[in-house]
Scaffold this active site. Sequence first.
Site, PDB file in Angstrom:
ATOM      1  N   PRO B  63       4.412  41.023  65.312  1.00 37.39           N
ATOM      2  CA  PRO B  63       2.967  41.257  65.174  1.00 37.39           C
ATOM      3  C   PRO B  63       2.573  41.554  63.725  1.00 37.39           C
ATOM      4  O   PRO B  63       3.320  42.200  62.995  1.00 37.39           O
ATOM      5  CB  PRO B  63       2.732  42.505  66.035  1.00 37.39           C
ATOM      6  CG  PRO B  63       3.934  42.650  66.897  1.00 37.39           C
ATOM      7  CD  PRO B  63       5.071  42.039  66.120  1.00 37.39           C
ATOM      8  N   HIS B  64       1.414  41.058  63.340  1.00 40.35           N
ATOM      9  CA  HIS B  64       0.876  41.363  62.010  1.00 40.35           C
ATOM     10  C   HIS B  64      -0.621  41.139  62.039  1.00 40.35           C
ATOM     11  O   HIS B  64      -1.149  40.607  63.011  1.00 40.35           O
ATOM     12  CB  HIS B  64       1.542  40.506  60.939  1.00 40.35           C
ATOM     13  CG  HIS B  64       1.506  39.026  61.228  1.00 40.35           C
ATOM     14  ND1 HIS B  64       0.399  38.258  61.016  1.00 40.35           N
ATOM     15  CD2 HIS B  64       2.435  38.197  61.755  1.00 40.35           C
ATOM     16  CE1 HIS B  64       0.648  37.011  61.376  1.00 40.35           C
ATOM     17  NE2 HIS B  64       1.879  36.939  61.838  1.00 40.35           N
ATOM     18  N   GLY B  65      -1.300  41.516  60.967  1.00 35.44           N
ATOM     19  CA  GLY B  65      -2.756  41.405  60.936  1.00 35.44           C
ATOM     20  C   GLY B  65      -3.221  40.003  60.593  1.00 35.44           C
ATOM     21  O   GLY B  65      -2.435  39.063  60.551  1.00 35.44           O
TER      22      GLY B  65
END
Lengths: 102, 149
Positions: B63-65
């Site tokens: 997950p990341h932005g």
Amino acid sequence: MPTVNGSDVKKVVIACDAGMGSSVMVASTMKKKLKKYDVTVEHTPVNNIPPDTQVVLCHAGLAERAKGIAPEAVIVPFQVFMGDPAFAKVESAIKDGGTLES
Amino acid sequence: MATEILSADAVRLGLTARDKEDALRQCGAVLVEIGAADPAYAEAILERERSVSTYMGEGVAIPHGTDESRDHIKRGALAFLQFPDGVDWNGKTAHVCIAIASRSDEHIGILQSLAMVLSDKESARRLRETTSVDEVLELLAPTDEEDDD
């Protein structure tokens, strides 16, 4: 539709939304595979695909956006980040001089 | 003060999560806790996951932005969250989340190691099941592949 012969490909760009996660992973494995053919592999956010790019690998969900950013490039979409047939397709076109098209 | 990209205090083993969203919130919370990102970045992680899943394979998601949320990153860092019971991830099961906060290319060495770990079933299993923080750090030690020549 853009097309390119694999033997003319000097650079493959891996694009994802933010350019910090999945494209890095894919670029890392593709770099290993394409090293011996003298092809460079870069990763980038989809909005920053360089205009002179010949071949873009990106997730199928981003293919339309990639087309808008780089209309001249051949866009090769993939569904899964590891072991997708799209990766083998690009590699074999570069290896054998086959045609890649969007 | 940790300056490494993945430091021991960002490796959290033996966690549980109700669902994917819960796991994503925990990812964001660790990045905020270690001083890598603002709460707004944690929100962007949820948003980013809605567009394309960050599930990579072998039980691992990253997950990341979003690209736009980079301004909310304070320093490049990763967090490693392990969920031994697994979390449903759009029909796949994630046992490990490697949350990314990165402004440039500082984390590439670790992701290259991760790509290698995931291509080896035994190493991938160790990542999912280990109870040792040191083993995680060892498995994900950055590869020094500066360039491709």
